[in-house]
Design an enzyme around this catalytic site. Sequence first.
Site, PDB file in Angstrom:
ATOM      1  N   ASP A  92     -15.316  -3.699   5.134  1.00  0.00           N
ATOM      2  CA  ASP A  92     -15.925  -2.374   4.974  1.00  0.00           C
ATOM      3  C   ASP A  92     -17.428  -2.497   4.732  1.00  0.00           C
ATOM      4  O   ASP A  92     -18.210  -1.672   5.219  1.00  0.00           O
ATOM      5  CB  ASP A  92     -15.267  -1.636   3.818  1.00  0.00           C
ATOM      6  CG  ASP A  92     -13.797  -1.335   4.072  1.00  0.00           C
ATOM      7  OD1 ASP A  92     -13.435  -1.151   5.248  1.00  0.00           O
ATOM      8  OD2 ASP A  92     -13.024  -1.289   3.101  1.00  0.00           O
TER       9      ASP A  92
ATOM     10  N   PHE B 159       0.838  -1.203   0.000  1.00  0.00           N
ATOM     11  CA  PHE B 159       0.000   0.000   0.000  1.00  0.00           C
ATOM     12  C   PHE B 159       0.870   1.250   0.000  1.00  0.00           C
ATOM     13  O   PHE B 159       1.738   1.418   0.855  1.00  0.00           O
ATOM     14  CB  PHE B 159      -0.904  -0.009   1.245  1.00  0.00           C
ATOM     15  CG  PHE B 159      -1.925   1.091   1.258  1.00  0.00           C
ATOM     16  CD1 PHE B 159      -3.057   1.000   0.472  1.00  0.00           C
ATOM     17  CD2 PHE B 159      -1.759   2.213   2.067  1.00  0.00           C
ATOM     18  CE1 PHE B 159      -4.012   2.009   0.475  1.00  0.00           C
ATOM     19  CE2 PHE B 159      -2.711   3.227   2.073  1.00  0.00           C
ATOM     20  CZ  PHE B 159      -3.845   3.126   1.282  1.00  0.00           C
TER      21      PHE B 159
ATOM     22  N   LEU C 284     -15.339 -12.649  12.131  1.00  0.00           N
ATOM     23  CA  LEU C 284     -14.661 -13.944  12.084  1.00  0.00           C
ATOM     24  C   LEU C 284     -14.732 -14.587  10.713  1.00  0.00           C
ATOM     25  O   LEU C 284     -14.637 -15.808  10.596  1.00  0.00           O
ATOM     26  CB  LEU C 284     -15.293 -14.878  13.126  1.00  0.00           C
ATOM     27  CG  LEU C 284     -15.419 -14.337  14.554  1.00  0.00           C
ATOM     28  CD1 LEU C 284     -16.275 -15.271  15.404  1.00  0.00           C
ATOM     29  CD2 LEU C 284     -14.042 -14.150  15.176  1.00  0.00           C
TER      30      LEU C 284
END
Length: 313
Positions: A253, A116, A221
């Site tokens: 998200d 990133f 999870l």
Amino acid sequence: MSVLICGSLAYDNIMVFPERFKDHILPDKTHMINVAFLVPELHRNFGGTAGNIAYNLQQLGGEPLPMATVGPDFDEYARHLERLDINQDYVRCLGDHWTAQAYITTDLDDNQITAFHPGAMNEAHCQPVPEDRDIAFGIVSPDGKQAMLDHSEQFREAGIPHIFDPGQGLPLFSGDELKRMIENADWLAVNSYEWEMLKKKTGWAHEDITSRLSGGLVITLGGDGSELWTGDGKTHIPAVKPAKITDPTGCGDAYRAGLLFGLERGWDPADACRLGSVIGALKIAESGPQNHDFTPEEVAERFESEFDRPLPQ
């Protein structure tokens, strides 16, 4: 009312490795690793935590306000947000930085290796949480380190309830910094791996954290669902079975968008988590973090069929 989403806007370059990383990484050579993965599939998508959460929240019928810093290469993404009618009042363009870029490689077991480049995201602290806007709820999601620290404090000072979602930014912070941001927040959301890292850094267990939050702790999870921890104890939220498993990028998200939608409306937190499970299942069936489509009506029908209860109003 609006939900302020502090986080990143990024271009996601998603590559699919049609094998398993574990078959190509020698455990006894990780100190001198030199591996190349041939990735015949490459997809460039609109992403970033603020963009992904806003995308899902808008489709649910919410009012997302993404707040992020971007570069002069953001034009294509800006047009995408315009088409979706997502407000860009707090998207600030900086002329001397590139928009953040993620390079994500996924294998057959849905393991991911990500590189990133933060670019303009590192300057996100230049925008404070606005106090002159009708904001009902907020989230501090992965962003520049200083921005996350500042926005955490600013949400608390403004009295705006919010979720702290450290995500992939968690390694940036010391135990004391994490403790402070947890104490500023009303909710904490992490995945199971982040939870183990957070416990190690802070020395806090479930009860230590829930006693400091007015809301609670949510631990996702993956295919095993999620856990909701509040002062009343733990509630297990089952996973929603997707139509197919295509790409996990952006599932966290998507879940957080459902969680925000429910919490902003004052739902029972367990129902907000259940909605997160529904949206996560819709997302994982499509490639990329913002390529799945749904309507509020479709979500309500899926929610009721999965949980044998109507979607709250």
